[in-house]
Enzyme design. Structure first.
Site, PDB file in Angstrom:
ATOM      1  N   ASP A 271       0.825  -1.212   0.000  1.00 31.95           N
ATOM      2  CA  ASP A 271       0.000   0.000   0.000  1.00 31.95           C
ATOM      3  C   ASP A 271       0.862   1.267   0.000  1.00 31.95           C
ATOM      4  O   ASP A 271       0.629   2.188   0.785  1.00 31.95           O
ATOM      5  CB  ASP A 271      -0.936   0.032   1.216  1.00 31.95           C
ATOM      6  CG  ASP A 271      -1.674  -1.268   1.432  1.00 31.95           C
ATOM      7  OD1 ASP A 271      -2.060  -1.891   0.436  1.00 31.95           O
ATOM      8  OD2 ASP A 271      -1.856  -1.660   2.600  1.00 31.95           O
TER       9      ASP A 271
ATOM     10  N   GLU B 251     -11.409  -0.564  -3.587  1.00 29.96           N
ATOM     11  CA  GLU B 251     -10.723   0.086  -2.468  1.00 29.96           C
ATOM     12  C   GLU B 251      -9.508   0.846  -2.980  1.00 29.96           C
ATOM     13  O   GLU B 251      -9.233   0.913  -4.173  1.00 29.96           O
ATOM     14  CB  GLU B 251     -10.301  -0.954  -1.429  1.00 29.96           C
ATOM     15  CG  GLU B 251      -9.271  -1.946  -1.955  1.00 29.96           C
ATOM     16  CD  GLU B 251      -8.854  -2.966  -0.915  1.00 29.96           C
ATOM     17  OE1 GLU B 251      -9.519  -3.055   0.129  1.00 29.96           O
ATOM     18  OE2 GLU B 251      -7.861  -3.693  -1.153  1.00 29.96           O
TER      19      GLU B 251
END
Length: 476
Positions: free
Chosen positions: A43, A219
Site C-alpha cells: 500500500d 478500495e
C-alpha cells in the site's frame, strides 16, 4: 474479511495542498529506476514535497506501526533510513491492523491518514488521522486527531485526500449497509483535514467479474488530474494474484460530488502478468520524476502467484515504481507491471511526437499511437556480446531481444548462440542528427545503424541526411 488498499504546457511542478501535480509535455525525457524499490512494504504512498525530498510510507507486514522514510531521489528511498513515527495502541481503538498510511501536507501541517482495528475486534476497521506541525515529518510530535466519521459505522479504510478547483475532497473505501459487497469507493467534501461534510457519494461498487474474484472489493482510491480530466484509480478483488487496478474518469469541470460525472472503465487497467513475473499489482499512488516531467506510478505486488493460506498473512508485497504514460487522447496508459530490475524505456523517432519503435508480430517497426504500450518498451541492458555493447530487451517478452537478420530488425528469443549475441548487440552512440538523442550502431556491422525505412526497422548505412535522421531516437 480482506483488506488492503492498496494542462499540458510547461514543465512546472506544483504542490496543491498536498497533491503533487506535474505538467507533462507531449513528450517527456526517459526515467529509469530499479525494481523492486522496497521489500515487504505494501500500500505504498509516495509524496514529493517542495523541500526537495520524496517521502514514502506504507503498510508494514506486522500491521503494528506507521513507518516513514525520505530521500532526495525516488531510487534513494530504497536504501533510506526508516523511522517508526507511531505505534498501535496497546488496547482498544487503533490497536490492530494498522493499514495503508498516506502522508499529506495541508495548510502548513503534515497529516497521516490510516486504517486501524481494535485489540478486542481486529476487523472493526475504521479510518483515523494524525497531525504534525513540524516542518520535517520525521521530527516533531504526531497528535491523534481521531477517527474520520462517515455516514455509517462500518468497515472503512484507505482514506486519501486531494484538492481540485479549490475544494478539498476525501475519497475512501467502505462497506455500506444494504449493498452486497465488501467495500465500495466514496467521495465527500472536507471542512478540515479530519472531517467530511454532506452525504457521501458512492462512486463505484464491485460488480464486474474482475472486481469480484475472492472478495467483492473496490478500495484504495488515488487521484491524478491531467488533460482536463480527473482520473481516480482503485483496486479490486482479493489481495492475491487477482488484485488489480481499475479506473474512473470525470471531466475536470464537472461536479465531482455527482456519481453521474464519473465513468468506469469496463476492463482493469493494470493486472498480473505471467511474462514479467508480477502478481497482484494494486493499491497505487502517483508521484513525479525528479525533473518533474514524468508521472510515476507507485504500487505494490508480489513476484510469485501462489500463496499458502490467507494472502494477508503473506508479508512479501513490495513497493515498485514505473513511468506512467499518456495516450494521444489524454488518457493514462499504465502498460504492464514491468519485470524486476531496470525499468524499460521507449524510443521515439527524433523529429516526431508520436512515432515509436515497437514490435508487431515480432517484426520491429516504427508506428504512431502505440496503445499496447509494452510493445514499444525496451530495457537497455549490457550487450549480450559484451565489450561495451548494449542490447534491447522487450518489456513484455523478457528474454527476447531486438536483433538483425539479413539486416532486418526482429524481436527474437535469445538462443544463447554466439551468432545471436552478436546480432543482438549494438554500440550506443550520440544521436546522429541530435546529440541529445541516441543512435545504435550494429556491433557486428560497422557503419550500419538501426534506422526506419518505410516504417520498418533495418540495419543500414547512414550516408545521407535523411538516413541519419531515420537512425536518431529520443528516449522516453
Amino acid at each position: 474479511m480482506p483488506r488492503f488498499r492498496s494542462l499540458v504546457a510547461s514543465v512546472a511542478v506544483v504542490l496543491s495542498a498536498g497533491l503533487v501535480v506535474a505538467v507533462p509535455a507531449a513528450a517527456s525525457p526517459a526515467v529509469q529506476y530499479t525494481n523492486s524499490l522496497v521489500s515487504q512494504r505494501a500500500d505504498p504512498h509516495v509524496l514529493k514535497h517542495t523541500d526537495g525530498f520524496y517521502y514514502l510510507t506504507a503498510t508494514a507486514p506486522e500491521y503494528d506501526r506507521i513507518v516513514l522514510r525520505r530521500a532526495g531521489t525516488l531510487q534513494g528511498l530504497s536504501g533510506a533510513a526508516e523511522s517508526v513515527i507511531w505505534r498501535r495502541h496497546i488496547s482498544g481503538e487503533m490497536g490492530a491492523h494498522i493499514w495503508a498510511p498516506e502522508l499529506h501536507r495541508i495548510d502548513g501541517r503534515w497529516y497521516i491518514y490510516f486504517a486501524a482495528g481494535r485489540t478486542d475486534d481486529i476487523w472493526r476497521i475504521r479510518m483515523y488521522v494524525l497531525e504534525n506541525s513540524s516542518a520535517n515529518p520525521l521530527t516533531g510530535t504526531w497528535v491523534e486527531r481521531g477517527r474520520i466519521t462517515t455516514a455509517w459505522d462500518t468497515f472503512s479504510l484507505d482514506a486519501s485526500t486531494f484538492v481540485h478547483n479549490g475544494i478539498r475532497y476525501l475519497v475512501w473505501a467502505q462497506q455500506e449497509p444494504g449493498i452486497n459487497s465488501n467495500t465500495n469507493v466514496y467521495i465527500a467534501r472536507m471542512t478540515n483535514p479530519w472531517t467530511i461534510t454532506g452525504a457521501p457519494v458512492r462512486l463505484t461498487v464491485p460488480t464486474l467479474a474482475w472486481e469480484t474474484r475472492g472478495f467483492r472489493v473496490n478500495e484504495g482510491p488515488a487521484v491524478i488530474v491531467r488533460n482536463g480530466r480527473v482520473f481516480l484509480t482503485y483496486s479490486a478483488s482479493a489481495t492475491d494474484a487477482n488484485y488489480c487496478i481499475g479506473l474512473l474518469t470525470a471531466s475536470a469541470s464537472s461536479n465531482l460530488l455527482s456519481a453521474s460525472s464519473w465513468t468506469k472503465t469496463q476492463q482493469p487497467v493494470f493486472t498480473s502478468n505471467d511474462a514479467t513475473g508480477q502478481y497482484g499489482p494494486g493499491h497505487n499512488s502517483f508521484t513525479v520524476s525528479e525533473d518533474g516531467l514524468s508521472d510515476i506510478l507507485v504500487y505494490h505486488d508480489r513476484n510469485y502467484r501462489d500463496i499458502n493460506g490467507d494472502p494477508l498473512n503473506d508479508p512479501n508485497r513490495r513497493t515498485r515504481v514505473q513511468k506512467l504514460y499518456w495516450n494521444a487522447d489524454g488518457t493514462p496508459n499504465f502498460g504492464i507491471p514491468v519485470a524486476d530490475g531496470p525499468t524499460p524505456q521507449r524510443l521515439r523517432l527524433a523529429g516526431s511526437t508520436d512515432r515509436f519503435v515497437r514490435h508487431f508480430s515480432f517484426r520491429a517497426r516504427i508506428d504512431a499511437n502505440v496503445t499496447t504500450l509494452a510493445d514499444s518498451q525496451f530495457r537497455i541492458v549490457s550487450g549480450l556480446s559484451g565489450a561495451g555493447t548494449i542490447s534491447l530487451e522487450s518489456a513484455n517478452f523478457p528474454g527476447y531481444f531486438l536483433r538483425h537478420r539479413n539486416f532486418e530488425l526482429w524481436l527474437d528469443r535469445n538462443d544463447g548462440s554466439a551468432l545471436f549475441r552478436g546480432d543482438a548487440s549494438f554500440l550506443r552512440r550520440a544521436g546522429l542528427t541530435d546529440a541529445t538523442g541516441v543512435s545504435f550502431e550494429a556491433a557486428t556491422a560497422a557503419g550500419r545503424f538501426i534506422r526506419q525505412s518505410n516504417s520498418l526497422l533495418v540495419v543500414q548505412p547512414v550516408d545521407t541526411a535523411a538516413a541519419r535522421a531515420d537512425a536518431t531516437f529520443q528516449l522516453e
